[in-house]
Write an enzyme that holds these catalytic residues in place. Structure first.
Site, PDB file in Angstrom:
ATOM      1  N   CYS A 172       6.413  -2.605   2.157  1.00  0.00           N
ATOM      2  CA  CYS A 172       6.620  -3.161   3.501  1.00  0.00           C
ATOM      3  C   CYS A 172       5.612  -4.279   3.769  1.00  0.00           C
ATOM      4  CB  CYS A 172       6.487  -2.048   4.537  1.00  0.00           C
ATOM      5  SG  CYS A 172       6.608  -2.639   6.230  1.00  0.00           S
TER       6      CYS A 172
ATOM      7  N   CYS B 299       4.056  -4.361   7.246  1.00  0.00           N
ATOM      8  CA  CYS B 299       3.003  -3.356   7.444  1.00  0.00           C
ATOM      9  C   CYS B 299       1.709  -3.773   6.752  1.00  0.00           C
ATOM     10  CB  CYS B 299       3.415  -2.002   6.864  1.00  0.00           C
ATOM     11  SG  CYS B 299       5.116  -1.527   7.184  1.00  0.00           S
ATOM     12  N   ASP B 300       1.803  -4.233   5.522  1.00  0.00           N
ATOM     13  CA  ASP B 300       0.603  -4.354   4.691  1.00  0.00           C
ATOM     14  C   ASP B 300       0.181  -5.780   4.357  1.00  0.00           C
ATOM     15  OD1 ASP B 300       0.554  -1.586   4.632  1.00  0.00           O
ATOM     16  OD2 ASP B 300       1.793  -1.467   2.836  1.00  0.00           O
TER      17      ASP B 300
END
Ligand code: NDP
Length: 323
Positions: free
Chosen positions: A147, A150-151
C-alpha cells in the site's frame, strides 16, 4: 495488550443467537460492531484468522485521523477491539467455515459452533496478491509493502521498486515519485495493462524507469530491504539493484470464497452492493474492502462499517415492526 484480550476471550461462550453477526474484524467489522452495540443490538464479531485485518501487517499509520503523531497498525486495531468490547459486543477468535443465508435466521458456522443471526455484516476484506518471490514474506512491513498510500512517505529519497503493470501499479508509482529518488516499475510483460491515461502519466514522469519482461527473483536485506534481484525473461539476464523498498501492486483478491452462491458477487469476485450497503440477500450487508476495490483505506473501511451498521439497525427496526 494482545495477551490481555486473549485471556478475556477464554470465558466460555454459551450464547448462540444474535441480532447481528459481523464476519471479519478489520476497521470495517470493528466499526460496524461499535455502532450496532451502541444501538443496543446484540452483536457478535467473528474475527477470522487474522484479527485486526491487513493493518496488523503494517507498521506506522499516519493517515488515520485522530492520531497527531501517527499510530502503529497493530496498536490501532487493538484499540479498536477494546473499544468494540467496551460497547458490549462479543468477539470470538474463530474462523467462519460456512454460512447459510437461504433462510432466516441466517446461520454462520465456525470451526467450533453454529450461530444464528437476524442480520449479517460481511466485513472479510481483501488480500493483496503476493508475488511469491524469495524474501517477500520475510521482509513484509520491513521494506516490502502492499500500500503506497500507507507506507510511501517512509521512503523519502530512496530508490523504490513497484511490481505490476496495471492501474494500481501506475497509480502507486506516480504517487511514490513524490517521495522517492527514482521508482523502478518491474513488469512481467513488454506492455502495460493500465489504462491509456495512467500509462501516459507514468511515461511522462522522469522519475519512473521501466524494466520490461522482468520478474522479481529475490528480495534481500538485513533488518530492512536493501537489494532486489530482477531477471529479464527474454534474455535471462539478472540485475541486482540497491533499493530501499518494494511495493507490490499486482491486484487484490476479495475474501469472498465463503459467500459464493449465497450473495451476488461482481465480475471480479467482490460483493455486489444493491442499495447502499445491502447485498442481494435482504438482511445481509457488506462493508469495507470486501466490496470496495476503489479506495481500500482503513478510514474508508471504517466509514463503510458505520454505514452498514446504520443500515442494519434500520432493517431490524423495520422487520420487527412487520412481525
Ligand atoms: P490488475 O489486475 O488490473 O493488474 C494487475 C497487474 O499485476 C497486471 O499488470 C498483471 O500482469 C500483474 N500481475 C498479476 N499477477 C502477477 C504476478 N504473480 N507476478 C507479476 N505480475 C503480476 O489489478 P489492479 O490492482 O492494477 O487494478 C484492479 C482494478 O482496479 C482494475 O480494473 C483497475 O483498472 C482498477 N483501478 C483503477 C485505478 C484508476 O483508474 N486510477 C487505480 C487502481 C485500480 P499482466 O498485465 O501480465 O497480467
Amino acid at each position: 495488550m494482545q495477551a490481555e484480550i486473549k485471556a478475556e476471550n477464554k470465558k466460555p461462550e454459551t450464547k448462540r443467537k444474535f441480532d447481528v453477526v459481523i464476519i471479519g474484524a478489520g476497521p470495517a467489522g470493528y466499526t460496524a460492531a461499535i455502532y450496532t452495540s451502541r444501538a443496543k443490538r446484540d452483536t457478535l464479531v467473528i474475527s477470522g484468522i487474522l484479527p485486526g485485518g491487513q493493518l496488523m501487517l503494517t507498521t506506522e499509520v499516519e493517515n488515520y485521523p485522530g492520531f497527531a503523531t501517527g499510530i502503529m497498525g497493530p496498536e490501532l486495531m487493538t484499540t479498536m477491539r477494546q473499544q468494540t468490547e467496551r460497547m458490549g459486543a462479543t468477539i470470538i477468535d474463530d474462523e467462519v467455515v460456512n454460512v447459510d443465508f437461504k433462510r432466516k435466521p441466517f446461520k454462520v458456522l465456525t470451526h467450533s459452533e453454529e450461530y444464528e443471526a437476524n442480520a449479517v455484516i460481511i466485513a472479510t476484506g481483501a488480500s493483496p496478491r503476493k508475488l511469491g518471490a524469495k524474501g517477500e514474506i520475510e521482509f513484509s512491513a520491513k521494506g516490502v509493502s502492499y500500500c503506497a498510500t500507507c507506507d510511501g512517505p517512509f521512503f523519502k529519497n530512496q530508490e523504490i521498486v513497484v511490481a505490476g503493470g496495471g492501474d494500481s501499479a501506475m497509480e502507486e508509482a506516480i504517487f511514490l515519485t513524490k517521495f522517492a529518488k527514482n521508482v523502478h516499475v518491474v513488469h512481467r510483460k513488454d506492455k502495460l495493462r493500465a489504462s491509456k491515461i495512467m500509462q501516459d502519466r507514468a511515461f511522462e514522469n522522469s522519475k519512473i524507469k521501466f524494466h520490461w519482461n522482468s520478474i522479481i527473483e529475490e528480495i534481500k536485506g538485513k533488518e530492512k530491504v536493501n537489494q532486489i534481484t530482477i531477471k529479464n525473461t527474454s534474455n535471462s539476464q539478472q540485475e541486482t539493484m540497491d533499493v530501499g523498498g518494494l511495493f507490490v501492486a499486482i491486484g487484490h483478491e476479495p475474501n469472498t470464497k465463503l459467500f459464493q452462491g449465497q450473495v451476488e458477487l461482481d465480475t471480479q469476485g467482490y460483493i455486489a452492493l444493491k442499495n447502499h450497503t445491502h447485498t442481494s440477500v435482504e438482511g445481509v450487508f457488506a462493508a469495507g474492502d470486501v466490496h470496495d476495490h476503489r479506495y481500500r483505506q482503513a478510514i474508508t473501511a471504517a466509514g463503510f462499517g458505520c454505514m452498514a451498521a446504520i443500515d442494519v439497525d434500520r432493517y431490524l427496526s423495520e422487520n420487527s415492526r412487520k412481525n
